[in-house]
Design a protein around this motif. Structure first.
Motif, PDB file in Angstrom:
ATOM      1  N   CYS A  20       0.844  -1.205   0.000  1.00  0.00           N
ATOM      2  CA  CYS A  20       0.000   0.000   0.000  1.00  0.00           C
ATOM      3  C   CYS A  20       0.874   1.247   0.000  1.00  0.00           C
ATOM      4  O   CYS A  20       0.674   2.176  -0.788  1.00  0.00           O
ATOM      5  N   MET A  21       1.848   1.235   0.917  1.00  0.00           N
ATOM      6  CA  MET A  21       2.686   2.419   1.054  1.00  0.00           C
ATOM      7  C   MET A  21       3.496   2.666  -0.219  1.00  0.00           C
ATOM      8  O   MET A  21       3.594   3.785  -0.696  1.00  0.00           O
ATOM      9  N   LEU A  22       4.028   1.575  -0.779  1.00  0.00           N
ATOM     10  CA  LEU A  22       4.826   1.717  -1.999  1.00  0.00           C
ATOM     11  C   LEU A  22       3.982   2.264  -3.143  1.00  0.00           C
ATOM     12  O   LEU A  22       4.441   3.097  -3.917  1.00  0.00           O
ATOM     13  N   CYS A  23       2.712   1.806  -3.241  1.00  0.00           N
ATOM     14  CA  CYS A  23       1.819   2.308  -4.293  1.00  0.00           C
ATOM     15  C   CYS A  23       1.691   3.822  -4.196  1.00  0.00           C
ATOM     16  O   CYS A  23       1.841   4.534  -5.193  1.00  0.00           O
ATOM     17  N   VAL A  24       1.404   4.285  -2.982  1.00  0.00           N
ATOM     18  CA  VAL A  24       1.214   5.730  -2.782  1.00  0.00           C
ATOM     19  C   VAL A  24       2.483   6.476  -3.164  1.00  0.00           C
ATOM     20  O   VAL A  24       2.452   7.473  -3.894  1.00  0.00           O
ATOM     21  N   LEU A  25       3.621   5.963  -2.681  1.00  0.00           N
ATOM     22  CA  LEU A  25       4.895   6.619  -2.991  1.00  0.00           C
ATOM     23  C   LEU A  25       5.147   6.658  -4.488  1.00  0.00           C
ATOM     24  O   LEU A  25       5.595   7.656  -5.040  1.00  0.00           O
ATOM     25  N   MET A  26       4.795   5.529  -5.150  1.00  0.00           N
ATOM     26  CA  MET A  26       5.062   5.454  -6.588  1.00  0.00           C
ATOM     27  C   MET A  26       4.212   6.464  -7.360  1.00  0.00           C
ATOM     28  O   MET A  26       4.709   7.119  -8.280  1.00  0.00           O
ATOM     29  N   ILE A  27       2.940   6.574  -6.964  1.00  0.00           N
ATOM     30  CA  ILE A  27       2.067   7.536  -7.649  1.00  0.00           C
ATOM     31  C   ILE A  27       2.655   8.938  -7.525  1.00  0.00           C
ATOM     32  O   ILE A  27       2.778   9.673  -8.505  1.00  0.00           O
ATOM     33  N   LEU A  28       3.060   9.265  -6.305  1.00  0.00           N
ATOM     34  CA  LEU A  28       3.651  10.582  -6.074  1.00  0.00           C
ATOM     35  C   LEU A  28       4.902  10.762  -6.935  1.00  0.00           C
ATOM     36  O   LEU A  28       5.093  11.790  -7.590  1.00  0.00           O
ATOM     37  N   ALA A  29       5.739   9.717  -6.948  1.00  0.00           N
ATOM     38  CA  ALA A  29       6.993   9.794  -7.702  1.00  0.00           C
ATOM     39  C   ALA A  29       6.714   9.972  -9.193  1.00  0.00           C
ATOM     40  O   ALA A  29       7.376  10.767  -9.864  1.00  0.00           O
ATOM     41  N   VAL A  30       5.681   9.249  -9.703  1.00  0.00           N
ATOM     42  CA  VAL A  30       5.366   9.354 -11.129  1.00  0.00           C
ATOM     43  C   VAL A  30       4.912  10.772 -11.466  1.00  0.00           C
ATOM     44  O   VAL A  30       5.358  11.365 -12.462  1.00  0.00           O
ATOM     45  N   ILE A  31       4.051  11.334 -10.602  1.00  0.00           N
ATOM     46  CA  ILE A  31       3.568  12.702 -10.852  1.00  0.00           C
ATOM     47  C   ILE A  31       4.743  13.677 -10.882  1.00  0.00           C
ATOM     48  O   ILE A  31       4.903  14.467 -11.816  1.00  0.00           O
ATOM     49  N   VAL A  32       5.571  13.585  -9.850  1.00  0.00           N
ATOM     50  CA  VAL A  32       6.699  14.517  -9.764  1.00  0.00           C
ATOM     51  C   VAL A  32       7.627  14.331 -10.954  1.00  0.00           C
ATOM     52  O   VAL A  32       8.040  15.297 -11.605  1.00  0.00           O
ATOM     53  N   TYR A  33       7.897  13.059 -11.304  1.00  0.00           N
ATOM     54  CA  TYR A  33       8.798  12.796 -12.429  1.00  0.00           C
ATOM     55  C   TYR A  33       8.223  13.365 -13.717  1.00  0.00           C
ATOM     56  O   TYR A  33       8.932  14.022 -14.491  1.00  0.00           O
ATOM     57  N   ASP A  34       6.935  13.112 -13.950  1.00  0.00           N
ATOM     58  CA  ASP A  34       6.273  13.569 -15.164  1.00  0.00           C
ATOM     59  C   ASP A  34       6.399  15.085 -15.308  1.00  0.00           C
ATOM     60  O   ASP A  34       6.783  15.603 -16.351  1.00  0.00           O
ATOM     61  N   ILE A  35       6.073  15.789 -14.219  1.00  0.00           N
ATOM     62  CA  ILE A  35       6.082  17.252 -14.284  1.00  0.00           C
ATOM     63  C   ILE A  35       7.504  17.789 -14.415  1.00  0.00           C
ATOM     64  O   ILE A  35       7.774  18.666 -15.239  1.00  0.00           O
ATOM     65  N   VAL A  36       8.416  17.210 -13.637  1.00  0.00           N
ATOM     66  CA  VAL A  36       9.792  17.712 -13.685  1.00  0.00           C
ATOM     67  C   VAL A  36      10.409  17.437 -15.060  1.00  0.00           C
ATOM     68  O   VAL A  36      11.016  18.321 -15.683  1.00  0.00           O
ATOM     69  N   SER A  37      10.218  16.216 -15.579  1.00  0.00           N
ATOM     70  CA  SER A  37      10.875  15.877 -16.840  1.00  0.00           C
ATOM     71  C   SER A  37      10.317  16.702 -18.001  1.00  0.00           C
ATOM     72  O   SER A  37      11.054  17.122 -18.881  1.00  0.00           O
ATOM     73  N   LYS A  38       8.992  16.945 -17.986  1.00  0.00           N
ATOM     74  CA  LYS A  38       8.416  17.696 -19.101  1.00  0.00           C
ATOM     75  C   LYS A  38       8.476  19.206 -18.894  1.00  0.00           C
ATOM     76  O   LYS A  38       8.395  19.970 -19.861  1.00  0.00           O
ATOM     77  N   GLY A  39       8.599  19.616 -17.643  1.00  0.00           N
ATOM     78  CA  GLY A  39       8.550  21.045 -17.366  1.00  0.00           C
ATOM     79  C   GLY A  39       9.907  21.704 -17.245  1.00  0.00           C
ATOM     80  O   GLY A  39      10.057  22.901 -17.508  1.00  0.00           O
ATOM     81  N   SER A  40      10.927  20.920 -16.840  1.00  0.00           N
ATOM     82  CA  SER A  40      12.211  21.552 -16.536  1.00  0.00           C
ATOM     83  C   SER A  40      12.870  22.145 -17.781  1.00  0.00           C
ATOM     84  O   SER A  40      13.686  23.057 -17.685  1.00  0.00           O
TER      85      SER A  40
END
Lengths: 288, 255
Positions: A20-40
């Motif tokens: 459960c915890m890993l799922c939540v962390l992964m979702i957060l990580a994916v969002i952050v990665y998506d925004i950082v990689s496309k926005g930076s």
């Protein structure tokens, strides 16, 4: 045998919780990665300090950053004293009777009201009835109202953590109720109150719906020069860039850049809350 | 003679309620000047509730309701037009659990003066020193006045709370089980202090400890189930109790 079964159940239980915890962390990580990689890619000094140009297909987002800053400041100026005052009244002065319970219930319910409803209410009250027009003042007041339930509840929780014995000790020495609150309760409750306030403000900074009709502008070449000016804001700019622009595909990188700046801003505010809390707590401990 | 002492505080026909629950029933009790009056009785008998009436601390609970009258030097302290803040300056209180503020030792003692509007720093400094001396704490804290009060031991903290109370020069001091959370040595120090203080102050002490009541008090009141069963001179009460229930309690047959 039985012990073995228990052991297996335990391992399974922990396993499920970990997943459960890993799922939540992964979702957060994916969002952050998506925004950082496309926005930076679009982030540059010019992007942060220049206004949009060429029908908002080029240039920066400076007016939106500044607008969000001003409107959040306005929210703070209006909501912090009001929220603290309400919390102190409810927790320290109000009798625990039917009326107080009704007020508390209303505050809790208010936090469930969708932000677009606050937006409409802001138009009716601040823009029209108070004649503030579409402005930083109207938008800040609307956001302030929206964050009040959060800030009042957080402040009340902070006040509740101050032991009763400090209040009693002060009163027994001939302090008035206000003196006991001012010198004994508030100094200990302030870290918690501030944290609640900043979390409320960081939520306000990211809201679109309440500012949509109350003051946010599609495009302004200049920065606002009074609290009655309209303003650009990061969340609203992001909304336009991703749905309303005439060439969405072209400005997608700018939308991601805006999103990145917005979440960095919100993270920074939350970080400030953590730091204030940590420092005041340390100071409190050094003092006792 | 002790019996010739002046009466400072009087409780007459005191009835006390929390909501609809009656806690105290018709209490009549006199508190003599420069005496220690002990209030004893089993848990839940209303003794702590009673002394909290004497400086109107009961008002912190919204459902509290008081009937009857309590006077200080003949003047009512319980009528609605009397400011409780005024009463608490005259009737100080030391609580069961030491509750120094999370401030420095100095600030703790100066607190009562400051909230009462004293601005003169010299006056405050002198009063802090003299109060700490009276509370027999000066020698231990002389060199660390600006350390946190929470760095003191439990016994020192309780004496600091006493010093804090003395600083505003009350006339009556209420002790609500002041030694309940202290070790025997600290308890002994606090008891000695109480005996010393009664020369200048009128003292009321609630205690669970029968020996303590016998050691420090001049008068004792025995509360049981919200009633004052017996009140009299401590030596009489502990040697020749009039009531069977008092005797049973004192000799440890119940409670």
């Amino acid at each position: 045998m039985k012990i073995k079964v228990k052991r297996i159940k335990e391992i399974l239980g922990f396993g499920v919780l970990h997943v459960c915890m890993l799922c939540v962390l992964m979702i957060l990580a994916v969002i952050v990665y998506d925004i950082v990689s496309k926005g930076s890619g679009v982030i540059s000094w010019d992007f942060l300090t220049k206004p949009p140009v060429d029908g908002m297909t080029k240039g920066g987002i400076f007016p939106a950053i500044l607008g969000t800053f001003f409107v959040t400041l306005m929210t703070a100026v209006l909501a912090v004293p009001l929220g603290m005052g309400c919390a102190i009244y409810l927790n320290e002065y109000a009798r625990d009777d039917g009326l107080t319970r009704f007020i508390r219930l209303s505050i809790r319910n208010l936090s469930g009201v969708p932000s677009i409803v606050f937006g409409l209410f802001g138009v009716a009250l601040f823009v029209d009835a108070c004649h503030f027009g579409t402005s930083i003042l109207s938008a800040g007041a609307t956001l302030g109202l929206m964050t009040l339930p959060l800030t009042i509840t957080a402040s009340e929780e902070a006040l509740k953590t101050v032991p009763r014995s400090y209040r009693e000790g002060a009163l027994a020495l001939g302090a008035t109720k206000w003196q006991a609150i001012r010198y004994n309760v508030l100094p200990l409750a302030i870290p918690g109150i501030l944290t609640g306030m900043i979390l409320g403000l960081s939520r306000a900074a990211g809201e679109t719906a309440p500012i949509l009709f109350t003051g946010a502008a599609f495009f302004l070449p200049d920065v606002p020069n009074s609290i009655l000016s309209q303003f650009m804001a990061l969340p609203y700019h992001l909304y336009i860039m991703s749905t309303q622009h005439h060439n969405i595909a072209l400005v997608r990188p700018i939308a991601y850049g805006t999103a990145l700046v917005l979440i960095v801003l919100v993270f920074l505010m939350n970080l400030v809350a953590v730091i204030i809390r940590y420092r005041l707590r340390k100071k409190g401990n050094a003092h006792g | 003679m002790r019996m010739d002492k002046k009466i400072r505080m009087k409780a007459r026909k005191v009835e006390f309620f929390y909501g609809t629950t009656q806690i105290l029933h018709g209490i009549d009790l006199d508190i003599f000047e420069n005496n220690v009056t002990a209030i004893i009785g089993p848990s839940g008998c209303g003794k702590s509730t009673f002394i909290r009436l004497l400086n109107r601390m009961h008002e912190l609970v919204p459902s509290a309701r008081l009937k009857g009258e309590i006077t200080l030097d003949g003047k009512s302290i319980t009528s609605a037009d009397v400011d409780p803040v005024e009463i608490r300056r005259k009737v100080g209180m030391v609580f069961q659990k030491p509750n120094p503020f999370p401030k420095s030792i100095f600030e703790n003692v100066a607190y009562g003066l400051e909230v009462n509007g004293v601005k003169d720093r010299h006056f405050i400094e002198d009063r802090v020193v003299s109060s700490l001396k009276k509370a027999a704490l000066w020698q231990e804290v002389e060199k660390r006045l600006h350390d946190s009060a929470l760095s003191l031991s439990g016994g020192q903290q309780q004496r600091l709370c006493i010093a804090r109370c003395l600083a505003i020069e009350p006339e009556v001091i209420l002790f609500d089980e002041p030694c309940a959370s202290l070790d025997p040595i600290s308890t002994h120090k606090v008891e000695e202090l109480i005996l010393e203080l009664k020369k200048d102050y009128t003292i009321v002490i609630v205690t669970h400890n029968m020996q303590q009541a016998a050691r420090v008090s001049d008068h004792t009141g025995f509360f049981y189930m919200g009633k004052l069963v017996e009140f009299g001179r401590t030596e009489d009460m502990f040697t020749r109790p009039r009531e069977k229930r008092t005797e049973d309690y004192i000799t440890g047959r119940f409670g």
